[in-house]
Design an enzyme around this catalytic site. Structure first.
Site, short mmCIF file in Angstrom:
data_model
loop_
_atom_site.label_atom_id
_atom_site.label_comp_id
_atom_site.label_asym_id
_atom_site.label_seq_id
_atom_site.Cartn_x
_atom_site.Cartn_y
_atom_site.Cartn_z
N GLU A 118 0.84 -1.21 0.00
CA GLU A 118 0.00 0.00 0.00
C GLU A 118 0.87 1.25 0.00
O GLU A 118 0.57 2.23 -0.67
CB GLU A 118 -0.94 -0.03 1.20
CG GLU A 118 -1.98 -1.14 1.07
CD GLU A 118 -2.95 -1.18 2.23
OE1 GLU A 118 -2.47 -1.36 3.37
OE2 GLU A 118 -4.15 -1.02 2.01
N GLU A 140 -4.36 -9.57 2.86
CA GLU A 140 -5.20 -9.31 4.03
C GLU A 140 -6.41 -10.23 4.14
O GLU A 140 -6.82 -10.61 5.23
CB GLU A 140 -5.68 -7.85 4.03
CG GLU A 140 -4.64 -6.85 4.52
CD GLU A 140 -3.69 -6.39 3.44
OE1 GLU A 140 -3.64 -7.03 2.36
OE2 GLU A 140 -2.98 -5.40 3.67
#
Ligand code: NAI
Length: 718
Positions: A118, A140
């Site tokens: 990210e 995730e």
């Protein structure tokens, strides 16, 4: 700030920021990172026109690991506001990086997973070092979470809704650098650390200024927004796909990812980030993510770090292993040992059998080479380490013996007898028996202190778990050595006592019997299969029974009965066993291998449930309360696991969780069979209440052991 974890170096207006958190082995998005980044951004802002570019690098062997799982484990529903503020602060910083008026490059020197990617996605260019083991992705979903640091929004805007969802976000794949490049997740690959710095610098030198202002490609999402008819048309299919994949089992992470991704295309980028945050916070403060993080991450770490390994013994390395028996298990064990760099002597009765075992290893390796996952020379070297033989003399010098001949105690004693004086005098002696008591085998072999069970799972080269079974006289030194050998094989060892069925086979038996009992109660078999999948088990429990053969659980249960009779222990007959017996003896349907079981088989393939079940066990009816069936299956295993912990058959809850998830398909969303108890809605007391109700209604095997009511937690966590 005084303790900035981001090192600053500047040459000619180009700032290199090296993130290196001194308190951890990896960089994470914790409070120190947040503060450091604030200070760093302020300093960047202060440079004004002098700033020419920014390189974000890492001082660790990995680039950046992502969210701090310790923090996430502690996040309760009443922390939602705090967590929202924290995530928004991280995102504001990333957005500020993205909007800088100069080129920003992520110099990715090692794995960038989750928050690490990210961070990189907020940079204008991602250059990655193609090192061994470097992985790029947003995993995730596998922890019951979603990428809440802009990962959903940015991958959708970068790759389009379909690719981002199907390739990156929903599968949670960790890509090799070349795969990440192909997908467009990164822009460039280099092969040395020196090239990484040079490539970052070269790109900055060539890049235009003003790049930050162009960083909102909202109008140009590849493939279009969710409003476009072509994209919209795909969405119901995706929702249906998720339902098919999870079959009613809890799947909040995947559902939230889908919703966040779709909604993010319909708004401006800042609103999209807010939407993503809300979906993330809902998951992060909920119980399922905590269960998964505990069971699949922290407990696995605890197990592999040696919580159940006796202390005080030096790390042991095996060099030359004798694998006795080159059947299905022996062949897999030989391959796994060769993969780990050991010399392997693969012994069977006849050379042709041993060679067949080696041929199995060859087939697996050839496939890996064909798929580009292994170099041909590497595969050859691995294969060359396996020597097939029928001659015990070839076993001289072996410091490890793993026996995998037929499941027959006399045969096992005989083959150990043949080799014990030929292998090294201090060789570790291991049996891969799935059901025979280790202590009795050890007695028949003689060197009881050096004798231990290593219960592998099939297919060996793919299954991560190994159950280490400690016999009555197995020494601590032997347990420590066996533990090290399993780690050397790259597998995860749990340490269990020498009770019937050890841990995994015993606990799964309770579920198998429960499903069989439901058949006897007249519950429609479809409901039992539906309940299994809704619980999150990989396949229906009746289908599983057919795979395992009905004879195996029936036999193990019979051994429990005999043992109880011998020792005078209480024994409550489980009605499930009568169903198994009747299926085996009366209906002659012992499972798939026999061509008939709870299901019918055509040419070895499952072809629907056996219609004769009604005739055999009376009329069936769909379950009135499917949740009760779901809970019966989960509780049967969880209560028995608590019993294993209470009796000392298991040494830790970490072993229980890891063993149940990896060994017997206990659903990962629960965090494992022990975590299921602590994470049950309403907590442990509610679990005990429901288990007690089940004990009254169905049978005493549901009685929660006393330790569940006495202590706060099943065992102290490491
Ligand atoms: P298998 O029948 O495929 O292989 C047994 C091999 O042992 C055969 O190749 C046979 O020729 C060989 N053998 C027999 N007598 C021998 C002797 N005197 N010397 C050397 N080799 C001899 O059996 P499988 O499935 O590989 O099982 C082996 C052991 O592993 C059993 O104890 C079984 O209970 C256990 N096990 C099996 C699992 C499975 O999923 N099949 C899982 C975990 C354990």
């Amino acid at each position: 700030m005084s303790n900035n974890i981001i090192d600053w170096a500047e040459t000619g207006g180009v700032v290199t920021l090296t993130i290196d958190d001194p308190t951890q082995s990896v960089n994470t998005m914790n409070a120190a990172y947040l503060e450091s980044m604030d200070a760093t951004l302020a300093r960047i802002g202060g440079m004004g026109e002098a700033l020419k570019g920014v390189i974000i690098a890492s001082g660790k062997s990995t680039f950046f690991a992502g969210g701090d799982l310790h923090d996430l484990l502690a996040a309760q529903p009443d922390h939602a506001v705090q967590l929202t503020d924290f995530v928004n602060a991280v995102k504001r910083q990333l957005r500020a990086i993205e909007k800088l008026d100069v080129p920003v490059v992520a110099a990715i020197n090692g794995s960038a997973l989750g928050g690490g990617l990210e961070l990189a996605l907020a940079c204008h260019r991602r250059i990655v070092l193609d090192g061994e083991g470097v992985r790029i992705g947003l995993p995730e979903v596998n922890l019951g979470l979603l990428p809440g640091g802009g990962g959903v929004v940015r991958t959708v805007r970068l790759l389009g809704l379909a690719v981002a969802l199907d390739k990156v976000l929903l599968p949670g794949t960790a890509f090799r650098p070349t795969e990440a490049l192909q997908l467009g997740l990164v822009d460039e690959i280099v092969s040395t650390p020196e090239e990484l710095v040079a490539a970052a610098r070269a790109w900055i030198d060539a890049a235009i200024t003003g790049i930050g202002q162009q960083a909102d490609p909202v109008a140009g999402i590849p493939g279009g927004t969710a409003y476009e008819p072509a994209v919209e048309a795909l969405l119901p299919g995706r929702a249906a796909g998720l339902r098919a994949r999870f079959r009613g089992a809890p799947m909040s992470a995947a559902a939230n990812i889908l919703a966040a991704a779709v909604e993010s295309t319909q708004v401006d980028i800042d609103t999209a980030f807010d939407i993503e945050t809300r979906y993330f916070v809902e998951l992060a403060t909920g119980q399922i993510a905590k269960n998964i993080i505990q069971g699949t991450f922290f407990d696995r770490q605890t197990v592999n770090a040696g919580a159940s390994r006796p202390q005080g013994f030096p790390t042991h390395t095996a060099h030359r292993v004798a694998v006795l028996g080159a059947g299905m298990m022996g062949a897999g064990i030989a391959l796994s040992s060769a993969l780990a760099g050991m010399e392997v002597v693969l012994k069977d009765l006849e050379l042709a059998h041993a060679e067949k075992g080696k041929a199995y290893a060859e087939r697996v390796l050839v496939k890996q080479v064909a798929a580009g996952r292994r170099a041909a020379a590497d595969a050859e070297a691995i294969l060359a380490r396996i020597t097939p033989t029928a001659d015990v003399a070839d076993l001289s010098g072996c410091d490890l013996v793993i026996e995998a001949v037929f499941e027959d105690p006399d045969l096992k004693a005989k083959v150990f007898g043949e080799v014990v004086d030929i292998v090294s005098p201090d060789a570790l002696l291991c049996s891969n028996t799935s059901t025979l008591p280790i202590s009795a085998l050890a007695r028949s072999v003689g060197r009881s202190a050096d004798f231990i069970g290593l219960h592998f799972f099939s297919p060996v080269e793919r299954m991560e778990l190994v159950e280490i079974i400690v016999g009555e006289r197995t020494s601590d030194a032997t347990v420590a050595k066996a533990f090290d050998v399993v780690r050397q094989l790259g597998k995860t060892p749990i340490v269990v006592g020498d009770g019937r069925g050890f841990f995994t086979s015993r606990v799964i038996l309770s579920r198998l019997l429960e499903a069989a009992a439901m058949v006897g109660e007249g519950i429609a078999p479809m409901s039992i299969e539906q309940a299994s999948q809704q619980a999150g088990y990989p396949v229906g429990t009746l289908a599983l029974l057919d795979e395992l053969t009905l004879t195996l659980p029936h036999k193990i249960y019979g051994q429990f009965r005999e043992e109880a009779q011998r020792t005078g222990a209480e024994f409550a007959e489980h009605p499930g066993d009568r169903v198994l017996e009747s299926m085996i003896d009366d209906a002659k349907r012992a499972g798939r291998a026999a061509g008939a079981g709870f299901y019918e088989y055509v040419e070895g393939k499952r072809a629907g449930l056996w219609p004769g079940l009604e005739e055999a066990f009376g009329p069936t009816r769909p379950a009135e309360d499917l949740q009760e069936l779901v809970d019966r299956l989960l509780f049967a295993e969880a209560v028995d696991t608590a019993r294993c912990l209470e009796s000392g058959l298991l040494r830790s809850t970490a072993d229980a969780n890891v063993g149940s998830i990896l060994g017997i398909g206990f659903p990962a969303w629960t965090g494992g069979a022990a975590q299921f108890i602590d994470g049950y809605p309403g907590g442990r007391d509610a679990f005990v209440t429901r288990a007690t109700q089940f004990a009254d209604k169905f049978g005493p095997w549901f009685s929660p052991p006393a330790s569940l009511s006495e202590t706060q937690s099943v065992a102290v966590r490491a």
